[in-house]
Motif scaffolding. Sequence first.
Motif, PDB file in Angstrom:
ATOM      1  N   LEU A  36       0.834  -1.202   0.000  1.00 40.96           N
ATOM      2  CA  LEU A  36       0.000   0.000   0.000  1.00 40.96           C
ATOM      3  C   LEU A  36       0.870   1.254   0.000  1.00 40.96           C
ATOM      4  O   LEU A  36       0.605   2.206  -0.737  1.00 40.96           O
ATOM      5  N   VAL A  37       1.909   1.255   0.815  1.00 45.44           N
ATOM      6  CA  VAL A  37       2.815   2.406   0.868  1.00 45.44           C
ATOM      7  C   VAL A  37       3.529   2.577  -0.471  1.00 45.44           C
ATOM      8  O   VAL A  37       3.676   3.704  -0.977  1.00 45.44           O
ATOM      9  N   ALA A  38       3.963   1.482  -1.067  1.00 41.37           N
ATOM     10  CA  ALA A  38       4.628   1.561  -2.367  1.00 41.37           C
ATOM     11  C   ALA A  38       3.692   2.145  -3.414  1.00 41.37           C
ATOM     12  O   ALA A  38       4.095   2.981  -4.238  1.00 41.37           O
ATOM     13  N   ALA A  39       2.416   1.727  -3.398  1.00 39.85           N
ATOM     14  CA  ALA A  39       1.433   2.259  -4.350  1.00 39.85           C
ATOM     15  C   ALA A  39       1.216   3.748  -4.131  1.00 39.85           C
ATOM     16  O   ALA A  39       1.098   4.526  -5.095  1.00 39.85           O
ATOM     17  N   ASP A  64       6.892  12.552   2.715  1.00 42.43           N
ATOM     18  CA  ASP A  64       5.834  11.551   2.843  1.00 42.43           C
ATOM     19  C   ASP A  64       6.353  10.307   3.572  1.00 42.43           C
ATOM     20  O   ASP A  64       5.694   9.765   4.469  1.00 42.43           O
ATOM     21  N   VAL A  65       7.527   9.843   3.150  1.00 41.97           N
ATOM     22  CA  VAL A  65       8.129   8.655   3.766  1.00 41.97           C
ATOM     23  C   VAL A  65       8.404   8.910   5.246  1.00 41.97           C
ATOM     24  O   VAL A  65       8.106   8.075   6.111  1.00 41.97           O
ATOM     25  N   ALA A  66       8.971  10.069   5.548  1.00 36.26           N
ATOM     26  CA  ALA A  66       9.294  10.401   6.943  1.00 36.26           C
ATOM     27  C   ALA A  66       8.039  10.458   7.802  1.00 36.26           C
ATOM     28  O   ALA A  66       8.041  10.020   8.963  1.00 36.26           O
ATOM     29  N   ALA A  67       6.952  10.997   7.249  1.00 35.00           N
ATOM     30  CA  ALA A  67       5.699  11.102   7.994  1.00 35.00           C
ATOM     31  C   ALA A  67       5.116   9.723   8.285  1.00 35.00           C
ATOM     32  O   ALA A  67       4.644   9.450   9.400  1.00 35.00           O
ATOM     33  N   ILE A  68       5.147   8.832   7.305  1.00 32.65           N
ATOM     34  CA  ILE A  68       4.623   7.473   7.501  1.00 32.65           C
ATOM     35  C   ILE A  68       5.472   6.735   8.530  1.00 32.65           C
ATOM     36  O   ILE A  68       4.951   6.039   9.419  1.00 32.65           O
ATOM     37  N   GLU A 109      10.500   0.474   5.504  1.00 33.42           N
ATOM     38  CA  GLU A 109      11.773  -0.247   5.490  1.00 33.42           C
ATOM     39  C   GLU A 109      11.704  -1.502   4.634  1.00 33.42           C
ATOM     40  O   GLU A 109      12.720  -2.175   4.452  1.00 33.42           O
ATOM     41  N   GLY A 110      10.524  -1.824   4.112  1.00 25.92           N
ATOM     42  CA  GLY A 110      10.373  -3.038   3.319  1.00 25.92           C
ATOM     43  C   GLY A 110      11.087  -2.964   1.988  1.00 25.92           C
ATOM     44  O   GLY A 110      11.319  -1.881   1.426  1.00 25.92           O
ATOM     45  N   ALA A 111      11.422  -4.129   1.444  1.00 25.06           N
ATOM     46  CA  ALA A 111      12.163  -4.184   0.183  1.00 25.06           C
ATOM     47  C   ALA A 111      11.361  -3.591  -0.975  1.00 25.06           C
ATOM     48  O   ALA A 111      11.918  -2.925  -1.857  1.00 25.06           O
ATOM     49  N   GLY A 112      10.047  -3.817  -0.971  1.00 24.00           N
ATOM     50  CA  GLY A 112       9.216  -3.290  -2.058  1.00 24.00           C
ATOM     51  C   GLY A 112       9.198  -1.783  -2.081  1.00 24.00           C
ATOM     52  O   GLY A 112       9.300  -1.151  -3.147  1.00 24.00           O
ATOM     53  N   VAL A 113       9.086  -1.157  -0.907  1.00 19.08           N
ATOM     54  CA  VAL A 113       9.106   0.302  -0.823  1.00 19.08           C
ATOM     55  C   VAL A 113      10.478   0.831  -1.214  1.00 19.08           C
ATOM     56  O   VAL A 113      10.597   1.843  -1.917  1.00 19.08           O
ATOM     57  N   ARG A 153      12.566  -0.449  -3.319  1.00 25.70           N
ATOM     58  CA  ARG A 153      12.717  -0.504  -4.784  1.00 25.70           C
ATOM     59  C   ARG A 153      11.982   0.647  -5.453  1.00 25.70           C
ATOM     60  O   ARG A 153      12.483   1.236  -6.413  1.00 25.70           O
ATOM     61  N   VAL A 154      10.782   0.946  -4.953  1.00 23.27           N
ATOM     62  CA  VAL A 154      10.029   2.073  -5.517  1.00 23.27           C
ATOM     63  C   VAL A 154      10.782   3.382  -5.299  1.00 23.27           C
ATOM     64  O   VAL A 154      10.902   4.207  -6.212  1.00 23.27           O
ATOM     65  N   LEU A 155      11.327   3.564  -4.111  1.00 23.68           N
ATOM     66  CA  LEU A 155      12.087   4.782  -3.823  1.00 23.68           C
ATOM     67  C   LEU A 155      13.341   4.869  -4.681  1.00 23.68           C
ATOM     68  O   LEU A 155      13.706   5.955  -5.157  1.00 23.68           O
ATOM     69  N   ASP A 156      13.992   3.730  -4.897  1.00 23.49           N
ATOM     70  CA  ASP A 156      15.165   3.721  -5.783  1.00 23.49           C
ATOM     71  C   ASP A 156      14.764   4.140  -7.193  1.00 23.49           C
ATOM     72  O   ASP A 156      15.472   4.911  -7.858  1.00 23.49           O
ATOM     73  N   GLY A 157      13.618   3.640  -7.648  1.00 20.72           N
ATOM     74  CA  GLY A 157      13.144   4.008  -8.980  1.00 20.72           C
ATOM     75  C   GLY A 157      12.821   5.486  -9.087  1.00 20.72           C
ATOM     76  O   GLY A 157      13.137   6.135 -10.091  1.00 20.72           O
ATOM     77  N   ILE A 158      12.186   6.031  -8.057  1.00 19.37           N
ATOM     78  CA  ILE A 158      11.866   7.460  -8.049  1.00 19.37           C
ATOM     79  C   ILE A 158      13.153   8.284  -8.052  1.00 19.37           C
ATOM     80  O   ILE A 158      13.281   9.273  -8.776  1.00 19.37           O
ATOM     81  N   ASN A 159      14.131   7.843  -7.262  1.00 22.42           N
ATOM     82  CA  ASN A 159      15.407   8.552  -7.214  1.00 22.42           C
ATOM     83  C   ASN A 159      16.124   8.504  -8.559  1.00 22.42           C
ATOM     84  O   ASN A 159      16.693   9.503  -9.015  1.00 22.42           O
ATOM     85  N   GLN A 160      16.082   7.350  -9.214  1.00 24.27           N
ATOM     86  CA  GLN A 160      16.773   7.197 -10.492  1.00 24.27           C
ATOM     87  C   GLN A 160      16.153   8.046 -11.585  1.00 24.27           C
ATOM     88  O   GLN A 160      16.841   8.483 -12.505  1.00 24.27           O
ATOM     89  N   THR A 161      14.843   8.266 -11.507  1.00 22.24           N
ATOM     90  CA  THR A 161      14.147   9.004 -12.575  1.00 22.24           C
ATOM     91  C   THR A 161      13.826  10.428 -12.179  1.00 22.24           C
ATOM     92  O   THR A 161      13.042  11.099 -12.855  1.00 22.24           O
ATOM     93  N   SER A 162      14.429  10.897 -11.103  1.00 19.81           N
ATOM     94  CA  SER A 162      14.157  12.249 -10.627  1.00 19.81           C
ATOM     95  C   SER A 162      15.381  13.126 -10.803  1.00 19.81           C
ATOM     96  O   SER A 162      16.509  12.663 -10.743  1.00 19.81           O
ATOM     97  N   SER A 163      15.125  14.402 -11.007  1.00 22.26           N
ATOM     98  CA  SER A 163      16.198  15.383 -10.962  1.00 22.26           C
ATOM     99  C   SER A 163      16.134  16.071  -9.607  1.00 22.26           C
ATOM    100  O   SER A 163      15.072  16.189  -9.017  1.00 22.26           O
TER     101      SER A 163
END
Length: 323
Positions: A50-53, A70-74, A88-92, A94-104
């Motif tokens: 749910l958090v990843a979504a 958002d992450v800090a608040a949760i 702290e889950g692996a799924g979250v 991975r999503v954060l890594d993806g956001i970081n990779q595609t973000s400026s």
Amino acid sequence: MTIEDAERITELANEDRRPSTRRVYESKWSLFETFCDERGAETLPAGEELVAAYLSKRSEEVSLSTIRQDVAAIRWMHERYGAEDPTEGAGVSRVLDGINQTSSPEGGRGKKQAVLTKHVRAMVDALPLGEPEEGAGPAAIARHLRALRDRAIILVGYAGAFRRGELARIREEHITLNADGMEIFVPKAKTEPRTVGINFARTADFCPVRSLRGWTLAASIEEGPIFRAVPRSAEIAPDDQAEPITGKTVRNVIGDAAEAAGLDPDGVAGHSLRRGHLTQGALNGAELNRLMKQAGHADPRTTAEYVEDAKRMETNTSRDLGL
């Protein structure tokens, strides 16, 4: 441990952040609660998926720095109530890594360029809207039809502040013409169904109402999905066989038109028209409640993020420092 000990611990635990930080976290948590409520999901403890979504959705609308808040608040809220931290889950991760990779660092993944009125005009001007020559082949006719469709997608998407999925699913029966323009019913939205009003534009070449009708007339659309594929054969599917385009097609139309207009295609996405509407509206003095209603936002704080971006040079206090 005595009752007094427990009370002292609770009191100090509630003071683990400065008041200003707590207010930010509580605001971010409230947005997460709304997301969970819409899905009938539990917030404490929240599931990792749910958090990843939620973070994936937020990344389409806000900057990387906001995602981190958002992450800090949760995390903070789960720690306060002694619940396992889903961030702290692996799924979250991975999503954060993806956001970081595609973000400026400056803008973020989802925080694409707000396409303003001047950009929309340039995008429409860049479309190959000229009538095909007499005796032109199917490819030339298809190119012209596609340009008519794409102009309608850009102008209706911008004027209506639609999400790309909402724009792709518009049907003829959802549209009602009136003396001032048209109303479009949105039956499937992230919040409640809504009806969006769009006025005639002052300039015919950039009028969403006239452009939409120009496309439907050229494509012989009388019912069913408004926006359809235009094959190279120029044979558009008839009403009883037509399927709507996808949100991905909307994104490609906007990106291609932006590139043709000389804009940075990497900075423009399907969300850019919606962000642009809210930004331009705020710059031109539209009230927050009207922008919120047009966009179909359930929470005024979501709309306020766009307004804050638009008004930053007017509201910042650097001018008050006497430098």
